[in-house]
Design a protein around this motif. Sequence first.
Motif, PDB file in Angstrom:
ATOM      1  N   CYS A  78       0.879  -0.779   0.079  1.00  0.00           N
ATOM      2  CA  CYS A  78      -0.129  -0.138  -0.097  1.00  0.00           C
ATOM      3  C   CYS A  78       0.838   1.252   0.299  1.00  0.00           C
ATOM      4  O   CYS A  78       0.440   2.321  -0.750  1.00  0.00           O
ATOM      5  CB  CYS A  78      -1.303   0.063   1.352  1.00  0.00           C
ATOM      6  SG  CYS A  78      -0.426  -0.321   2.533  1.00  0.00           S
ATOM      7  N   CYS A  79       2.124   1.356   1.061  1.00  0.00           N
ATOM      8  CA  CYS A  79       2.529   2.511   0.809  1.00  0.00           C
ATOM      9  C   CYS A  79       4.187   2.248   1.116  1.00  0.00           C
ATOM     10  O   CYS A  79       4.980   2.763   1.792  1.00  0.00           O
ATOM     11  CB  CYS A  79       2.811   3.486   2.173  1.00  0.00           C
ATOM     12  SG  CYS A  79       2.486   2.793   3.505  1.00  0.00           S
ATOM     13  N   ASN A  80       4.709   0.921   0.640  1.00  0.00           N
ATOM     14  CA  ASN A  80       6.105   0.818   0.668  1.00  0.00           C
ATOM     15  C   ASN A  80       6.432   0.811   1.953  1.00  0.00           C
ATOM     16  O   ASN A  80       7.584   1.385   1.799  1.00  0.00           O
ATOM     17  CB  ASN A  80       6.532   1.237  -1.099  1.00  0.00           C
ATOM     18  CG  ASN A  80       7.504   0.594  -0.594  1.00  0.00           C
ATOM     19  OD1 ASN A  80       8.032  -0.286  -1.167  1.00  0.00           O
ATOM     20  ND2 ASN A  80       8.952   1.099  -1.494  1.00  0.00           N
ATOM     21  N   SER A  81       6.172   0.429   2.766  1.00  0.00           N
ATOM     22  CA  SER A  81       6.916   0.448   4.522  1.00  0.00           C
ATOM     23  C   SER A  81       7.560  -1.175   4.829  1.00  0.00           C
ATOM     24  O   SER A  81       6.316  -1.564   4.639  1.00  0.00           O
ATOM     25  CB  SER A  81       5.495   1.110   5.139  1.00  0.00           C
ATOM     26  OG  SER A  81       5.267   1.830   4.849  1.00  0.00           O
ATOM     27  N   PRO A  82       8.751  -0.819   5.404  1.00  0.00           N
ATOM     28  CA  PRO A  82       9.251  -2.163   5.509  1.00  0.00           C
ATOM     29  C   PRO A  82       8.813  -2.203   7.324  1.00  0.00           C
ATOM     30  O   PRO A  82       8.564  -1.302   7.748  1.00  0.00           O
ATOM     31  CB  PRO A  82      11.044  -1.468   5.813  1.00  0.00           C
ATOM     32  CG  PRO A  82      11.039   0.124   5.537  1.00  0.00           C
ATOM     33  CD  PRO A  82       9.420   0.518   4.494  1.00  0.00           C
ATOM     34  N   VAL A  83       7.829  -3.658   7.312  1.00  0.00           N
ATOM     35  CA  VAL A  83       8.271  -4.006   8.924  1.00  0.00           C
ATOM     36  C   VAL A  83       8.870  -4.730   9.825  1.00  0.00           C
ATOM     37  O   VAL A  83       9.151  -4.038  10.431  1.00  0.00           O
ATOM     38  CB  VAL A  83       6.837  -4.971   8.392  1.00  0.00           C
ATOM     39  CG1 VAL A  83       6.176  -4.925   9.468  1.00  0.00           C
ATOM     40  CG2 VAL A  83       5.138  -3.905   7.380  1.00  0.00           C
ATOM     41  N   GLY A  84       9.161  -6.079   8.678  1.00  0.00           N
ATOM     42  CA  GLY A  84      10.354  -6.303   9.614  1.00  0.00           C
ATOM     43  C   GLY A  84      10.933  -7.929   8.729  1.00  0.00           C
ATOM     44  O   GLY A  84      10.193  -7.810   8.275  1.00  0.00           O
TER      45      GLY A  84
END
Length: 185
Positions: free
Chosen positions: A87-93
Amino acid sequence: MYISCDCGAFQAELTHFPAHTPGRLMCYCSDCQLYLQKLGRAELLDAFGGTEIIPVYPSEIRITKGKEHLVCNRLSLDGLFRWSTRCCNSPVGNIQAKFPWFGILHNAYRAGDDPECLERLGSVRSRIYGRDATGEPPFEIAEKLGFKDALKVMPFLIRGFVGGKHKSSPFFKEGWVPTVQPRLL
């Protein structure tokens, strides 16, 4: 405590945070740097190429919203499973199968419901893989994973293995198969 992607479409609850985390850790390895560069998120690296990770047990993560936005990435066929959002190209883990460690990137905490939560954990407890750091960091970084650094996370890992904290992960199905087909970056 919740974590989320930058736009909030993905959220997960951390059921025992911060009680079980070993704290704030920094990794300067070339893989972490390459991963964020390939995602187009190099701005999340510190001035010396470091990625801040705060580990939690996989069994203590409950996805509450936006599981459909998760993307599983790998830098190589046998590399870590690195999760981000479409959705927003955020790295999570980052996670390795059968291992009681989900290393959540600091940006996910800051996007959550408590922007000051990391500061309450105190300062960074460990810095590793200084051989790949860029520039001249003004602080000590172990060349690889130093003995002192390992001692800081060993109690977390031992409790995780003994307590089976890796066996129930929202990122794997039965047989340690990722819930999303990994893409090779």
